[in-house]
Design an enzyme around this catalytic site. Structure first.
Site, PDB file in Angstrom:
ATOM      1  N   GLY A  46       0.848  -1.192   0.000  1.00  0.00           N
ATOM      2  CA  GLY A  46       0.000   0.000   0.000  1.00  0.00           C
ATOM      3  C   GLY A  46       0.879   1.235   0.000  1.00  0.00           C
ATOM      4  O   GLY A  46       1.969   1.231  -0.569  1.00  0.00           O
ATOM      5  N   GLU A  47       0.415   2.254   0.675  1.00  0.00           N
ATOM      6  CA  GLU A  47       1.175   3.500   0.805  1.00  0.00           C
ATOM      7  C   GLU A  47       1.800   3.526   2.198  1.00  0.00           C
ATOM      8  O   GLU A  47       1.095   3.728   3.194  1.00  0.00           O
ATOM      9  CB  GLU A  47       0.250   4.707   0.612  1.00  0.00           C
ATOM     10  CG  GLU A  47      -0.308   4.844  -0.779  1.00  0.00           C
ATOM     11  CD  GLU A  47       0.744   5.303  -1.769  1.00  0.00           C
ATOM     12  OE1 GLU A  47       1.776   5.868  -1.341  1.00  0.00           O
ATOM     13  OE2 GLU A  47       0.542   5.090  -2.977  1.00  0.00           O
ATOM     14  N   SER A  48       3.106   3.346   2.253  1.00  0.00           N
ATOM     15  CA  SER A  48       3.761   3.235   3.560  1.00  0.00           C
ATOM     16  C   SER A  48       3.628   4.518   4.383  1.00  0.00           C
ATOM     17  O   SER A  48       3.504   4.451   5.609  1.00  0.00           O
ATOM     18  CB  SER A  48       5.239   2.867   3.392  1.00  0.00           C
ATOM     19  OG  SER A  48       5.930   3.867   2.663  1.00  0.00           O
ATOM     20  N   CYS A  78       6.039  -5.272   0.422  1.00  0.00           N
ATOM     21  CA  CYS A  78       6.248  -3.981  -0.236  1.00  0.00           C
ATOM     22  C   CYS A  78       6.210  -2.840   0.797  1.00  0.00           C
ATOM     23  O   CYS A  78       7.197  -2.630   1.494  1.00  0.00           O
ATOM     24  CB  CYS A  78       5.206  -3.812  -1.351  1.00  0.00           C
ATOM     25  SG  CYS A  78       5.603  -2.501  -2.528  1.00  0.00           S
ATOM     26  N   ARG A 104      12.591   3.821  -0.587  1.00  0.00           N
ATOM     27  CA  ARG A 104      11.191   3.764  -1.036  1.00  0.00           C
ATOM     28  C   ARG A 104      11.086   4.001  -2.543  1.00  0.00           C
ATOM     29  O   ARG A 104      11.835   4.794  -3.093  1.00  0.00           O
ATOM     30  CB  ARG A 104      10.350   4.811  -0.308  1.00  0.00           C
ATOM     31  CG  ARG A 104      10.187   4.565   1.163  1.00  0.00           C
ATOM     32  CD  ARG A 104       9.398   5.665   1.872  1.00  0.00           C
ATOM     33  NE  ARG A 104       8.063   5.761   1.315  1.00  0.00           N
ATOM     34  CZ  ARG A 104       7.610   6.824   0.649  1.00  0.00           C
ATOM     35  NH1 ARG A 104       8.357   7.872   0.482  1.00  0.00           N
ATOM     36  NH2 ARG A 104       6.397   6.835   0.163  1.00  0.00           N
ATOM     37  N   ILE A 137       5.365  -3.625  -7.611  1.00  0.00           N
ATOM     38  CA  ILE A 137       4.558  -2.419  -7.807  1.00  0.00           C
ATOM     39  C   ILE A 137       5.165  -1.300  -6.960  1.00  0.00           C
ATOM     40  O   ILE A 137       5.050  -1.308  -5.740  1.00  0.00           O
ATOM     41  CB  ILE A 137       3.087  -2.659  -7.405  1.00  0.00           C
ATOM     42  CG1 ILE A 137       2.504  -3.847  -8.179  1.00  0.00           C
ATOM     43  CG2 ILE A 137       2.264  -1.394  -7.623  1.00  0.00           C
ATOM     44  CD1 ILE A 137       1.143  -4.300  -7.694  1.00  0.00           C
ATOM     45  N   ARG A 138       5.816  -0.366  -7.595  1.00  0.00           N
ATOM     46  CA  ARG A 138       6.491   0.738  -6.878  1.00  0.00           C
ATOM     47  C   ARG A 138       7.243   0.212  -5.656  1.00  0.00           C
ATOM     48  O   ARG A 138       7.121   0.737  -4.549  1.00  0.00           O
ATOM     49  CB  ARG A 138       5.498   1.827  -6.467  1.00  0.00           C
ATOM     50  CG  ARG A 138       4.920   2.558  -7.630  1.00  0.00           C
ATOM     51  CD  ARG A 138       4.143   3.787  -7.239  1.00  0.00           C
ATOM     52  NE  ARG A 138       3.500   3.687  -5.948  1.00  0.00           N
ATOM     53  CZ  ARG A 138       3.226   4.710  -5.167  1.00  0.00           C
ATOM     54  NH1 ARG A 138       3.528   5.911  -5.551  1.00  0.00           N
ATOM     55  NH2 ARG A 138       2.612   4.548  -4.019  1.00  0.00           N
ATOM     56  N   HIS A 173       4.718  -8.866  -4.556  1.00  0.00           N
ATOM     57  CA  HIS A 173       3.367  -9.175  -4.069  1.00  0.00           C
ATOM     58  C   HIS A 173       2.942 -10.623  -4.378  1.00  0.00           C
ATOM     59  O   HIS A 173       2.199 -10.845  -5.339  1.00  0.00           O
ATOM     60  CB  HIS A 173       2.360  -8.211  -4.695  1.00  0.00           C
ATOM     61  CG  HIS A 173       2.516  -6.807  -4.249  1.00  0.00           C
ATOM     62  ND1 HIS A 173       1.747  -6.267  -3.236  1.00  0.00           N
ATOM     63  CD2 HIS A 173       3.355  -5.824  -4.655  1.00  0.00           C
ATOM     64  CE1 HIS A 173       2.110  -5.011  -3.047  1.00  0.00           C
ATOM     65  NE2 HIS A 173       3.081  -4.716  -3.900  1.00  0.00           N
ATOM     66  N   GLU A 175       0.659 -12.229  -2.944  1.00  0.00           N
ATOM     67  CA  GLU A 175      -0.798 -12.328  -2.794  1.00  0.00           C
ATOM     68  C   GLU A 175      -1.541 -12.075  -4.102  1.00  0.00           C
ATOM     69  O   GLU A 175      -2.722 -12.403  -4.213  1.00  0.00           O
ATOM     70  CB  GLU A 175      -1.290 -11.359  -1.704  1.00  0.00           C
ATOM     71  CG  GLU A 175      -1.381  -9.892  -2.105  1.00  0.00           C
ATOM     72  CD  GLU A 175      -0.043  -9.146  -2.073  1.00  0.00           C
ATOM     73  OE1 GLU A 175       1.012  -9.782  -1.905  1.00  0.00           O
ATOM     74  OE2 GLU A 175      -0.077  -7.905  -2.212  1.00  0.00           O
TER      75      GLU A 175
END
Length: 189
Positions: A46-48, A78, A104, A137-138, A173, A175
């Protein structure tokens, strides 16, 4: 066994079908009280920065850190790796429980997200297949690791799957794939 999914933000729902396929119940954790109801924890992608802000606002950092240091297995994916890391972009990490330094969004923006085959050194995860489809992903880049950290896989020379005792971290990821091999491995910690 009750697996907690940190549900403050991010892709926590994508883990439920994998855990259910293994016969495991899960509990969405959104406050410090929820941490008392679980045996292990998945910190999703997600967005850390957003997750870190919510962890601080909901006063979850200290009790989560205490549970992890007391031996509760945790898996960061991530953004979860960023939250677990000792150092993030040269500054102290939020939870500071995993002896790695990370950068990041090191591989670029969302458009630079990619799938790269990676070799896993753990037979239970490789499941007889040489390459696992790593979905990045990023993703953060693990730039350094301490002596207690085992590197289970690399991609483009960088560690992408590491473990320190009962703390597991993947910068990609699992998942989002069709297999639950990483979840099964996490349950064995």
């Amino acid at each position: 066994m009750m697996v907690g999914l940190l549900g403050l933000q991010g892709a926590f729902l994508d883990h439920i079908h994998h855990l259910n396929s293994l016969g495991i119940q899960c509990h969405i954790v959104r406050d410090a009280e929820g941490l008392r109801e679980i045996d292990r924890l998945i910190i999703p992608g997600g967005e850390s920065t957003v997750m870190g802000k919510f962890l601080h606002e909901f006063e979850m950092i200290a009790p989560m850190r205490e549970r992890i240091l007391d031996g509760m297995p945790v898996w960061g994916i991530c953004a979860g790796v960023v939250l677990l890391a000792e150092t993030v972009d040269g500054s102290p990490g939020r939870l500071d429980v995993l002896a790695v330094s990370v950068e990041r969004n090191a591989y670029g923006r969302q458009l630079a997200s990619t799938i790269r085959d990676i070799d896993i050194s753990i037979p239970d995860i490789s499941d007889g297949v040489n390459a696992f489809p790593g979905i990045f992903i990023r993703s953060p880049r693990i730039t350094a690791s301490g002596p207690g950290v085992t590197i289970h896989a690399r991609s483009m020379g960088d560690p992408v799957f590491v473990q320190q005792g009962r703390i597991m971290a993947t910068t990609f990821h699992p998942e989002l794939t069709q297999t639950a091999v990483f979840h099964r491995y996490f349950l064995s910690l």
